[in-house]
Design an enzyme around this catalytic site. Sequence first.
Site, mmCIF file in Angstrom:
data_model
loop_
_atom_site.group_PDB
_atom_site.id
_atom_site.type_symbol
_atom_site.label_atom_id
_atom_site.label_comp_id
_atom_site.label_asym_id
_atom_site.label_seq_id
_atom_site.Cartn_x
_atom_site.Cartn_y
_atom_site.Cartn_z
ATOM 1 N N CYS A 192 44.682 52.595 49.257
ATOM 2 C CA CYS A 192 43.736 51.560 49.701
ATOM 3 C C CYS A 192 43.453 51.612 51.207
ATOM 4 O O CYS A 192 42.444 51.087 51.664
ATOM 5 C CB CYS A 192 44.246 50.184 49.310
ATOM 6 S SG CYS A 192 44.434 49.997 47.537
ATOM 7 N N HIS B 288 39.965 45.382 53.733
ATOM 8 C CA HIS B 288 40.180 45.906 52.379
ATOM 9 C C HIS B 288 40.175 44.719 51.424
ATOM 10 O O HIS B 288 40.751 43.676 51.717
ATOM 11 C CB HIS B 288 41.510 46.660 52.303
ATOM 12 C CG HIS B 288 41.895 46.997 50.900
ATOM 13 N ND1 HIS B 288 41.033 47.647 50.054
ATOM 14 C CD2 HIS B 288 43.023 46.754 50.180
ATOM 15 C CE1 HIS B 288 41.623 47.798 48.870
ATOM 16 N NE2 HIS B 288 42.821 47.255 48.927
ATOM 17 N N ASN C 102 39.217 45.260 43.478
ATOM 18 C CA ASN C 102 39.849 46.171 44.442
ATOM 19 C C ASN C 102 39.396 47.597 44.125
ATOM 20 O O ASN C 102 39.781 48.151 43.099
ATOM 21 C CB ASN C 102 41.369 46.030 44.317
ATOM 22 C CG ASN C 102 42.130 46.904 45.305
ATOM 23 O OD1 ASN C 102 41.561 47.808 45.910
ATOM 24 N ND2 ASN C 102 43.415 46.641 45.454
HETATM 25 O O1 UT7 Z 1 45.242 47.204 47.348
HETATM 26 C C1 UT7 Z 1 46.591 47.430 47.627
HETATM 27 C C2 UT7 Z 1 47.222 46.204 47.996
HETATM 28 N N1 UT7 Z 1 47.346 45.349 46.837
HETATM 29 C C3 UT7 Z 1 47.447 44.081 47.024
HETATM 30 O O2 UT7 Z 1 47.359 43.623 48.129
HETATM 31 C C4 UT7 Z 1 47.751 43.192 45.826
HETATM 32 C C5 UT7 Z 1 48.711 42.135 46.263
HETATM 33 N N2 UT7 Z 1 49.114 41.230 45.219
HETATM 34 C C6 UT7 Z 1 48.295 40.306 44.653
HETATM 35 O O3 UT7 Z 1 47.111 40.296 44.906
HETATM 36 C C7 UT7 Z 1 48.904 39.272 43.750
HETATM 37 O O4 UT7 Z 1 50.320 39.350 43.826
HETATM 38 C C8 UT7 Z 1 48.469 39.400 42.264
HETATM 39 C C9 UT7 Z 1 47.011 38.958 42.131
HETATM 40 C C10 UT7 Z 1 48.646 40.822 41.800
HETATM 41 C C11 UT7 Z 1 49.307 38.477 41.374
HETATM 42 O O5 UT7 Z 1 49.301 37.149 41.843
HETATM 43 P P1 UT7 Z 1 50.698 36.321 41.955
HETATM 44 O O6 UT7 Z 1 50.322 34.965 42.379
HETATM 45 O O7 UT7 Z 1 51.585 37.108 42.876
HETATM 46 O O8 UT7 Z 1 51.202 36.292 40.469
HETATM 47 P P2 UT7 Z 1 52.543 36.928 39.830
HETATM 48 O O9 UT7 Z 1 52.473 38.411 39.816
HETATM 49 O O10 UT7 Z 1 53.713 36.305 40.481
HETATM 50 O O11 UT7 Z 1 52.409 36.413 38.324
HETATM 51 C C12 UT7 Z 1 52.465 35.025 37.999
HETATM 52 C C13 UT7 Z 1 52.388 34.861 36.476
HETATM 53 C C14 UT7 Z 1 53.415 35.673 35.717
HETATM 54 O O12 UT7 Z 1 53.875 34.854 34.653
HETATM 55 P P3 UT7 Z 1 55.301 34.116 34.759
HETATM 56 O O13 UT7 Z 1 56.314 35.219 34.905
HETATM 57 O O14 UT7 Z 1 55.215 33.234 35.963
HETATM 58 O O15 UT7 Z 1 55.375 33.371 33.460
HETATM 59 C C15 UT7 Z 1 52.614 36.808 35.115
HETATM 60 O O16 UT7 Z 1 53.135 37.287 33.904
HETATM 61 O O17 UT7 Z 1 51.096 35.277 35.978
HETATM 62 C C16 UT7 Z 1 51.276 36.175 34.875
HETATM 63 N N3 UT7 Z 1 50.188 37.145 34.885
HETATM 64 C C17 UT7 Z 1 49.009 36.943 34.274
HETATM 65 N N4 UT7 Z 1 48.544 35.939 33.525
HETATM 66 C C18 UT7 Z 1 47.283 36.035 33.054
HETATM 67 C C19 UT7 Z 1 50.155 38.331 35.534
HETATM 68 N N5 UT7 Z 1 48.953 38.916 35.341
HETATM 69 C C20 UT7 Z 1 48.233 38.081 34.554
HETATM 70 C C21 UT7 Z 1 46.933 38.128 34.041
HETATM 71 N N6 UT7 Z 1 46.507 37.094 33.310
HETATM 72 N N7 UT7 Z 1 46.092 39.150 34.292
#
Ligand code: UT7
Length: 323
Positions: free
Chosen positions: A113, A250, A280
């Site tokens: 990225c 980005h 992204n």
């Molecule tokens: O480009 C390179 C750099 N990349 C980035 O900068 C990405 C950085 N990270 C992010 O943007 C965020 O961390 C995400 C958007 C990927 C995720 O957001 P989050 O607030 O960190 O959520 P999480 O990964 O902690 O997931 C929270 C919950 C989980 O459920 P539990 O364990 O709390 O019950 C996941 O299983 O959301 C669940 N989950 C989803 N639910 C519905 C994860 N993906 C999905 C989904 N739909 N697509």
Amino acid sequence: MLRSLIVGCGSYLPARVVTNDELARTVDTSDEWIVGRSGIRERHIAAEGETTSDLATAAALNALKMAEIEGSEVDLIVLATATPDHTFPATATKVQSRIGMTGGFAFDVQAVCSGFVYALAVADNFIRAGQVRTALVIGAETFSRIVDWTDRTTCVLFGDGAGAVVLRAGEGRGDSSDRGVLSTHLHSDGRHHDLLYVDGGPSSTGKVGHVCMAGREVFRHAVSNLAEVVDEALAANGLKPGDIDWVVPHQANLRILEGTARKLGLPMERMVVTVDRHANTSAASVPLALTEAVTDGRIKKGDLVLLEAMGGGFTWGAGLVRM
Ligand code: UT7
């Protein structure tokens, strides 16, 4: 002092748009979750047979058109991608032949990225060294080919696209009032490999593999690394956050962009945001956003633009450009 002036930019997005609701028909997710956590509403997905070099060539030709420069006048192509057409040769050489560039040299850089910021730094240094007069810097990706469409934690976040800029050598006084790339700042830290990687490759598994990401951890690192490199870029030029006209970041997550704006004390109106429509697009996201804001008239000649990115590796970097 030699400076790299941005004399044109262009982009290309595949025709097919996939909304969150459409994804939710095959993936256990919802529009509400995706918008709430990332700000993403839809993404473009390459057609079957449409390759990274197809996207890159279209973006490059649009950039050359804006610059009113022929492909034959280009001395260098630096193409940033993590999704090349083939293991070799470089995707950049395919673009080279397709834009009618028969001299000079072309190669790929791989910083995921952060790739576009890395590629811009490489091309800028060739120009500053006097080795190149005209360079094409491209970010192009088809991440739809390397995401695991059954993994809801990653597949909803990415899209396909390409963007390009044309750099041309010009003279400057050597201070921050110059037009062109004022400075670039690159970093990497290979200790964080396991937080964002692809679980395949020619020399490891022999298969292409899929994107694996510990999203929350990457998010945490992104916020602090980006804040540091932005401070570094401003300090190197004796500038303050208030001097920035536009931030072209980005586009990984709207919440990261909001955090950056808050940290800089800039209103969100100064951030160029495309993550809602493009998702992204890895190395393509910065030149896609830059092209959008130049084309719609927001970014004007003389404006100070901050480019920044963070990605797998980890890699991260920033560049300050006066348009
Ligand atoms: O480009 C390179 C750099 N990349 C980035 O900068 C990405 C950085 N990270 C992010 O943007 C965020 O961390 C995400 C958007 C990927 C995720 O957001 P989050 O607030 O960190 O959520 P999480 O990964 O902690 O997931 C929270 C919950 C989980 O459920 P539990 O364990 O709390 O019950 C996941 O299983 O959301 C669940 N989950 C989803 N639910 C519905 C994860 N993906 C999905 C989904 N739909 N697509």
